[in-house]
Motif scaffolding. Structure first.
Motif, short mmCIF file in Angstrom:
data_model
loop_
_atom_site.label_atom_id
_atom_site.label_comp_id
_atom_site.label_asym_id
_atom_site.label_seq_id
_atom_site.Cartn_x
_atom_site.Cartn_y
_atom_site.Cartn_z
N MET A 53 0.83 -1.21 0.00
CA MET A 53 0.00 0.00 0.00
C MET A 53 0.86 1.25 0.00
SD MET A 53 -3.14 -0.45 -0.41
CE MET A 53 -2.53 -1.66 -1.56
N ASN A 54 1.99 1.15 0.72
CA ASN A 54 2.93 2.26 0.70
C ASN A 54 3.38 2.56 -0.71
OD1 ASN A 54 3.09 3.15 3.26
ND2 ASN A 54 4.62 1.64 3.89
N GLU A 55 3.63 1.47 -1.41
CA GLU A 55 4.12 1.58 -2.78
C GLU A 55 3.09 2.30 -3.64
OE1 GLU A 55 6.94 1.06 -3.61
OE2 GLU A 55 6.88 0.99 -5.79
N LEU A 56 1.84 1.89 -3.48
CA LEU A 56 0.77 2.52 -4.26
C LEU A 56 0.68 4.00 -3.92
CD1 LEU A 56 -1.45 1.89 -6.27
CD2 LEU A 56 -3.01 1.57 -4.35
N ARG A 57 0.79 4.29 -2.65
CA ARG A 57 0.69 5.68 -2.22
C ARG A 57 1.85 6.50 -2.80
NH1 ARG A 57 0.46 5.52 3.60
NH2 ARG A 57 -1.20 4.03 3.24
N ARG A 58 3.03 5.89 -2.78
CA ARG A 58 4.19 6.60 -3.32
C ARG A 58 3.97 6.92 -4.80
NH1 ARG A 58 8.48 5.83 -6.49
NH2 ARG A 58 8.12 3.63 -6.91
N ILE A 59 3.48 5.92 -5.53
CA ILE A 59 3.32 6.11 -6.98
C ILE A 59 2.27 7.17 -7.26
CG2 ILE A 59 2.50 4.98 -9.08
CD1 ILE A 59 3.79 2.41 -7.97
N LEU A 60 1.20 7.15 -6.48
CA LEU A 60 0.13 8.11 -6.75
C LEU A 60 0.42 9.49 -6.18
CD1 LEU A 60 -3.05 5.91 -6.33
CD2 LEU A 60 -1.88 6.63 -8.40
N SER A 61 1.51 9.59 -5.40
CA SER A 61 1.79 10.90 -4.82
C SER A 61 2.30 11.88 -5.87
CB SER A 61 2.82 10.77 -3.70
OG SER A 61 4.05 10.37 -4.25
N ASP A 62 2.68 11.36 -7.01
CA ASP A 62 3.12 12.23 -8.11
C ASP A 62 1.87 12.82 -8.78
OD1 ASP A 62 5.57 11.91 -10.69
OD2 ASP A 62 3.78 13.15 -10.71
N THR A 63 1.74 14.13 -8.66
CA THR A 63 0.49 14.76 -9.11
C THR A 63 0.25 14.57 -10.59
OG1 THR A 63 1.27 16.48 -7.65
CG2 THR A 63 -0.85 16.84 -8.72
N ARG A 64 1.32 14.72 -11.34
CA ARG A 64 1.15 14.63 -12.78
C ARG A 64 0.66 13.24 -13.19
NH1 ARG A 64 5.10 17.44 -17.08
NH2 ARG A 64 4.82 19.13 -15.62
N ARG A 65 1.28 12.24 -12.55
CA ARG A 65 0.88 10.87 -12.87
C ARG A 65 -0.57 10.64 -12.46
NH1 ARG A 65 5.45 7.56 -12.00
NH2 ARG A 65 5.30 8.16 -9.83
N LYS A 66 -0.92 11.19 -11.31
CA LYS A 66 -2.29 10.99 -10.83
C LYS A 66 -3.28 11.61 -11.82
CE LYS A 66 -3.11 12.66 -6.78
NZ LYS A 66 -2.77 12.74 -5.35
N LEU A 67 -2.94 12.79 -12.29
CA LEU A 67 -3.83 13.46 -13.24
C LEU A 67 -3.99 12.63 -14.51
CD1 LEU A 67 -2.91 17.23 -12.97
CD2 LEU A 67 -5.00 16.06 -12.27
N ILE A 68 -2.87 12.12 -15.00
CA ILE A 68 -2.93 11.31 -16.22
C ILE A 68 -3.82 10.09 -15.99
CG2 ILE A 68 -1.59 9.86 -17.78
CD1 ILE A 68 0.71 11.75 -17.45
#
Ligand SMILES: Nc1ncnc2c1ncn2[C@@H]1O[C@H](COP(=O)(O)OP(=O)(O)O)[C@@H](O)[C@H]1O
Ligand SMILES: [Mg+2]
Lengths: 724, 250
Positions: A1-16
Motif C-alpha cells: 500500500m505504501n508503494e501505491l501511495r508513493r506512486i500516486l503521490s506524483d500529481t502529474r501521474r495521478k492526473l494522467i
C-alpha cells in the motif's frame, strides 16, 4: 500500500491516470458518433434507437422473414441484414466444416499425404467443431457487444496504465532510492511482492474501467442487456468461436482474461526494463518492442509461413479478444495447435519464469548485465551529438530546448500528423440533386476564364447545338440558361465595380470558403490553435520551473537575444502547423482552380464579391492566409505571455485554453455570439474575409486582437529583459 | 575595480528583505554570512539584476549596473542558489550554450569548457546527461558555468549547499585560487566555508548589515563578557552566534 501511495503521490501521474478513463470513454463515444463532433451525438442516438426498434420488431421471426424485411435498409450501416444472414447460415456452416473434413479424408489428393499440415488442420478443426453441434445462433441485439469488442483502443489504454506503473517502479532508481529500499532487511522481497500486487490491482481496475465503461455505454446506446443469455455464436464475429458460452459468460471470461493478460504484460515489461539502468532508454525500449510486435501482427497474414509470429506476439495478450473469439490453429512443425491453448500455456510458463526472474533480480543482486556497457554506449552517442550541440548558435539551442527539453516536439509531431490528415474543403456546394446546376458545372469547365467575346461565342455555339437537337433533355437547356445568367451577372457586376469579368468555378471556391463549409475551416483552425498553444506553452514556464531563468538573465546574451529567439522558435512552430494545414490548402486550391485563375479579379468569386479592395483572386487568398497567420500569431503571443507568468506548462495551457479555445469551440458548435470573443474566424480565415466586406466591419476586430498580442509581447519582453 | 552599493533596499510587500545596504567591494573574497532568510540571496539577486531594486544604487567602477546592462553582465559570473540546470543536456552541451550566452567567441569555447570542467573535476563526465549527476556534481556544474569567461565579479549563492565535506574543502580551495584579481561574493550560513578564505566577512541579519570586517577583527570585536563556546579561544562560530544568534527563522 505504501508503494501505491508513493506512486500516486506524483500529481502529474495521478492526473494522467484520472484522465485516461474519461479519454477512453470519450474516444469510444466519438467512434460511435462516426468521428463527427458536430451532429454525431444525434447520429449515434438515432442509430441506437433505430437498431433497438428493428431488433424488437423482428424478434422471433424466421431468419428468412427478417432478411426480407431488412432488404430495404440493407446498406444503412446497422448490419441487421448480415446479422440475419449469419443466423440463417450458422447451422449450414457447421455442417460444411464436417463435410469438408470427410471429403478430404476420402479424397485421393490427400490420401497419400495425410501428414500435411493442411490435412491435419482440417481434421482437427472438424473434431473441435463437433462439440458445437446443437448450438444454435439466435437473432437478437448484438450491436452493443459487437461495437464494444471492435473498440481496440481500450486495449491501448489498458497497456498505457500498466506501463505507467511499471515505469513508476523503476523510478526509485533514478531518485537514488533503490539503495535505501534495498538495504532494509526484508524490504527488497516485500517491495517486489507488493509491486506485483499493485500491478495486478492496476490491471484489474484498468480492465474494469477501460472495458467496463465502453461496454456500459454501448449497452446504454444500443440496448441488448436482455439478450445476454444467447449462445456467443449468435454474434457474427464469433462464428468460429468454439467456446461453449453465453454472451454474458463470454464477457465475464474476457474480463478475467484481460485482467490476467494486463498483469502479465506488466510483468513482461518490468522484467525487461529492470535490465536498464538508464530510465531514458526505457521508453525507447518499450516503443521498440511494441513497434516490432505490432508490425508482425499487422503485416503477417495467418496463412504465411511465419504465421505463428502473428499470434506468438505480445499483442495477443494486449488484445486478447481475437484469441477468444476466433478459431485459429497455428502451424507448429506440421501439427496444428489451437492458438488459444498454446498462448494460454505460454502465458503460464512465461509468467512463472518472469516472476521468478524478477524476484531474483530485485532481491539477489544489483541489476546485472549492465556493467556500463550501455553507459559507455550512451556516452559515445552523447559525445557524437555534443560535437554538434557545442556548435549550435543560440537560436538553434533555443529550438532544441523547447522541442526536446520543453517536450513540445511530441505535440508538434502529433499536430503535424493530425493536420496532415485534415480535410480542407467541404462538398456542401456540389449540385448533387439539381440537374440544371450539374450541367452548368460541365459548361463552366469548358468556358471558364476571362469573359470575352469568345465566351459569348461559346454560349451561342452551345445554344445552337441544343437547338439542333430538340429532343435533348431539358436539363441541358436549364444548365445553359443558368450559365448565361451567371455570365450576364458577372459582366454587370464587373462593369459596376470596374474590374475585368471572369467566369470562375464557383463550386470549387465555395467548397473551400463558402459559408456552408465554414465548419471545416473552423475545425481545422481550432486544431491548429490547440497545437500551437501546446507548443508555445512551456516557452518561459520551463525556465522558471527548472530555475534556469535567473541564470540566463545574468548573462549578456541571456536577455534580449534569448527572448527574441524564444519568440522566433514558437512562431516557427506555429508556422509549421499553419503550413501543414493552410499551406497545404493553398497548394490544393491552386491545383483545383488552375494556376492561371489566381490572376482573376477576386470579386468574380461569389465569396469575395464584397471585398472593398480591388485585388486578384490570388491576392485575396494571400490576404486570407495572412489573416490566418495573424490570428495564429496572436494565439502564440498570448500563450507565450501566459507562459511567462507561470512556472509550469499546465498553468500556461489552461488559461490559454479558457481564453482562446473555449470561445473558439463555442463558435464551432454554432454559438454565433461567441464570434466577437474568438480568434477562430481569423485563424479560420474565410469567415473573417467575409466580415471585411460591405456586410460589416466585423473583420476589423482583428486589430484589437493584434494590439493585445503586441501589448502582451512588450510586457513579456519587459519582464524578461528589464528587471522583473 | 570596485563594486559600490549604497543604501540598496528591497521590499517584498511590507517586509524589507534588504534595508539600506551599503558597502564597497574591491578585489578579494567577501563572505556574506547570515541565517536563512537574512537577505543574502536578495542581495545577490539585486547585483545580478534579477529582482527590482526599491532604492539605492549599485555602481560598478562608478556607473550604475542598470546603465551598464549587458556590459556589466559580460564580466559577471553568477551561481544561483536554486539548482537551475537543463537536466536533459550533457554537461558540455550546457556549458557550451551558456558560454555562447556569455559572448565568449565560438573558437574559444571548447578550450574554455575544458578549463572549467577540469577546475571543477568534471572532465570525465562531460558527455553525461546532467540528469544522471548527483547533487554535488550538479553544484559543480553550476560553479563551472559561473567561471566561464573568467568573470571579474563572481557571485556565488551558497555554493557549498549539498556538497560532502571533501567536495566542500576542494571547492573552497578552488575559490581561493580563483579570487586573484577579482571580486568574489560568497553567501553562506556555514562559517567554515569562509573563515579561512574570506578577506572580509559581512554579517547580515534580517536584511540589515550588522558588521563588516576581516575575520580577525571580528574575533577581537567581541565584548569582554562573551565566553568562548569551547576551549579558551574564540572562533568565528562565536562571532556568528554573538551577532546573528537566536535565529528567528531557523
Ligand atoms: N519572491 C519573494 N517574495 C516574497 N518574499 C521574499 C521573496 N524572496 C525572498 N523573500 C523574503 O525575503 C527575505 C530574505 O530572503 P533571502 O534573500 O532569500 O534570504 P537568504 O538568501 O539569506 O536565505 C526572507 O524573509 C524571504 O522570505
Ligand atoms: Mg538564499
Amino acid at each position: 500500500m505504501n508503494e501505491l501511495r508513493r506512486i500516486l503521490s506524483d500529481t502529474r501521474r495521478k492526473l494522467i491516470l484520472l484522465a485516461l478513463p474519461f479519454l477512453c470513454l470519450g474516444l469510444f463515444l466519438l467512434e460511435q458518433m462516426g468521428g463527427n463532433i458536430r451532429g454525431g451525438w444525434e447520429l449515434m442516438q438515432w442509430v441506437g434507437q433505430t437498431y433497438r426498434e428493428r431488433v424488437e420488431s423482428w424478434r422471433g421471426l424466421e431468419p428468412e422473414e427478417i432478411l426480407a424485411q431488412a432488404q430495404a435498409t440493407r446498406y444503412d450501416g446497422l448490419g441487421l441484414y448480415e446479422q440475419a444472414e449469419h443466423v440463417r447460415d450458422y447451422e449450414a456452416y457447421l455442417k460444411t466444416v464436417q463435410e469438408q473434413a470427410a471429403r478430404m479424408s476420402r479424397s485421393s489428393l490427400f490420401g497419400g499425404d495425410k501428414n500435411s499440415f493442411v490435412y491435419r488442420n482440417i481434421q482437427k478443426t472438424a473434431a473441435d467443431f463437433k462439440s458445437l453441434e446443437g448450438i444454435r445462433a439466435e437473432f437478437g441485439s448484438d450491436r452493443a457487444v459487437e461495437q464494444w469488442i471492435a473498440f481496440q483502443t481500450a486495449d491501448w489504454f489498458h497497456l498505457l496504465a500498466v506501463i505507467l506503473f511499471v515505469l513508476a517502479f523503476l523510478e526509485d532508481r533514478r531518485r537514488g532510492l533503490l539503495a535505501l529500499v534495498r538495504s532494509t532487511p526484508g524490504g527488497r522481497k516485500r517491495v517486489t511482492l507488493s509491486r506485483l500486487a499493485v500491478l495486478f490491482g492496476v490491471s484489474f481496475v484498468s480492465a474494469l474501467l477501460f472495458c467496463g465503461l465502453p461496454l456500459a455505454a454501448s449497452f446504454a446506446i444500443n440496448g441488448g442487456l436482455s439478450d445476454l443469455g444467447r449462445s456467443i455464436q449468435s454474434l457474427q464475429s464469433f462464428k468460429t468461436c468454439t467456446l461453449h458460452l453465453t454472451v454474458g459468460g463470454w464477457i465475464l471470461l474476457y474480463f478475467a482474461v484481460k485482467v490476467v493478460c494486463g498483469f502479465f504484460v506488466g510483468v513482461f515489461f518490468w522484467f525487461i526494463l529492470s535490465f536498464l539502468e538508464h530510465i531514458q532508454l526505457a521508453w525507447l525500449v518499450i516503443i521498440g518492442i511494441l513497434g516490432a510486435e505490432y508490425m508482425a501482427r499487422r503485416f503477417i497474414a495467418p496463412q504465411m509461413a511465419l504465421g505463428f509470429l502473428r499470434y506468438l506476439n505480445i499483442f495477443s495478450y494486449i488484445s486478447p479478444a481475437e484469441l477468444l473469439s476466433r478459431y485459429q490453429n497455428m502451424n507448429f512443425f506440421g501439427w496444428p495447435v489451437g492458438s488459444f491453448t498454446l498462448m494460454a500455456w505460454l502465458l503460464l510458463v512465461l509468467f512463472v519464469l518472469l516472476t521468478a526472474g524478477l524476484m531474483l533480480i530485485q532481491i539477489r543482486r544489483h541489476p546485472f548485465g549492465n556493467r556500463d556497457v550501455l553507459g559507455r554506449l550512451i556516452r559515445g552517442v552523447n559525445r557524437f551529438f555534443d560535437f554538434f550541440r557545442r556548435r549550435l548558435p543560440i537560436g538553434l539551442t533555443e529550438a532544441y530546448k523547447l522541442l526536446f527539453l520543453g517536450g513540445t516536439l511530441i505535440f508538434l509531431l502529433i499536430g503535424v500528423y493530425v493536420g496532415w490528415g485534415l480535410k480542407l474543403s467541404g462538398s456542401d456546394y456540389n449540385p448533387y440533386s439539381e440537374p440544371d446546376a450539374m450541367v452548368m458545372a460541365q459548361y463552366v469547365k469548358e468556358a471558364k476564364g476571362p469573359i470575352t467575346q469568345e465566351t459569348l461565342d461559346y454560349l451561342e455555339r452551345a445554344q445552337a447545338q441544343l437547338d439542333a437537337r430538340p429532343t435533348i433533355s431539358n436539363q441541358f437547356r436549364g444548365g445553359l440558361n443558368m450559365l448565361k445568367q451567371e455570365v450576364a451577372e458577372r459582366q454587370q457586376k464587373a462593369a459596376e465595380g470596374g474590374y475585368e469579368p471572369w467566369l470562375l468555378d464557383q463550386v470549387t471556391i465555395n467548397n473551400y470558403y463558402g459559408e456552408k463549409v465554414w465548419y471545416v475551416s473552423r475545425w481545422n483552425a481550432l486544431l491548429v490553435m490547440f497545437f500551437a498553444i501546446l507548443c508555445a506553452a512551456p516557452v518561459f514556464a520551463f525556465e522558471e520551473q527548472g530555475g534556469t531563468a535567473r541564470l540566463l538573465r545574468s548573462m549578456s546574451r541571456g536577455r534580449s537575444r534569448v527572448f527574441l529567439h524564444k519568440y522566433l522558435v514558437v512562431l516557427l512552430e506555429a508556422l509549421v502547423l499553419w503550413a501543414v494545414v493552410f499551406g497545404r490548402e493553398w497548394l490544393e486550391i491552386r491545383e483545383a482552380l488552375g494556376r492561371e485563375f489566381l490572376a482573376a479579379p477576386a470579386q468574380n468569386a461569389a465569396v469575395f464579391e464584397a471585398l472593398p479592395v480591388r485585388i486578384s483572386l490570388g491576392g485575396a487568398l494571400l490576404l486570407l492566409n495572412l489573416i490566418r497567420l495573424a490570428g495564429l500569431l496572436v494565439t502564440v503571443l498570448v500563450t507565450a505571455w501566459l507562459s511567462r507568468q507561470v512556472n509550469t506548462w499546465e498553468k500556461a495551457v489552461m488559461p490559454a485554453a479558457a481564453l482562446l479555445l473555449m470561445p473558439a469551440a463555442l463558435l464551432y458548435f454554432d454559438q454565433d455570439w461567441a464570434r466577437v470573443l474568438s480568434l477562430l474566424p481569423f485563424t479560420g480565415g474565410a469567415e473573417a474575409m467575409a466580415g471585411f466586406g460591405s456586410a460589416g466591419l466585423y473583420g476589423f476586430l482583428l486589430l484589437p486582437w493584434l494590439a493585445l498580442g503586441v501589448f502582451l509581447t512588450l510586457r513579456c519582453r519587459r519582464s524578461w529583459v528589464k528587471t522583473a | 575595480m570596485e563594486l559600490k552599493l549604497e543604501n540598496v533596499t528591497k521590499r517584498y510587500g511590507q517586509k524589507e528583505a534588504l534595508s539600506a545596504f551599503s558597502h564597497t567591494f574591491r578585489e578579494g573574497i567577501y563572505g556574506i554570512l547570515g541565517a536563512n532568510g537574512a537577505g543574502k540571496s536578495t542581495l545577490m539577486n539585486l547585483i545580478t539584476d534579477n529582482v527590482k531594486r526599491d532604492g539605492g544604487s549599485i555602481e560598478y567602477n562608478g556607473t550604475d549596473i542598470l546603465k551598464l546592462g549587458d556590459s556589466f553582465r559580460d564580466i559577471l559570473g553568477y551561481m544561483p542558489q536554486q539548482q537551475g540546470l537543463y537536466e536533459g543536456m550533457t554537461a558540455e552541451g550546457f556549458l557550451a550554450y551558456l558560454a555562447r550566452l556569455k559572448r565568449i567567441p565560438g573558437r574559444k569555447i571548447p578550450r574554455e569548457i575544458t578549463r572549467v570542467l577540469r577546475l571543477t573535476n568534471l572532465a570525465d563526465v562531460r558527455h553525461d546527461k546532467i540528469s544522471s549527476f548527483s547533487g554535488g556534481m550538479k553544484q559543480r556544474v553550476l560553479l563551472a558555468q559561473a567561471m566561464l569567461g573568467d568573470p571579474q565579479v563572481l557571485i556565488l549563492d551558497e555554493p557549498t549547499a549539498g556538497l560532502d565535506p571533501k567536495e566542500r574543502v576542494r571547492l573552497r580551495n578552488y575559490i581561493f585560487e580563483l579570487a586573484q584579481n577579482r571580486i568574489v561574493l560568497l553567501a553562506t550560513h556555514i562559517v567554515s566555508d569562509i573563515e579561512a578564505i574570506a578577506g572580509e566577512i559581512l554579517l547580515l541579519k534580517q536584511g540589515k548589515l550588522i558588521k563588516a570586517a576581516s575575520p580577525k577583527e571580528l574575533m577581537t570585536s567581541l565584548p569582554a563578557d562573551v565566553k568562548p563556546l569551547m576551549g579558551s579561544y574564540f572562533t568565528l562560530e562565536d562571532v556568528y552566534l554573538h551577532y546573528l544568534g537566536e535565529d528567528p527563522d531557523e
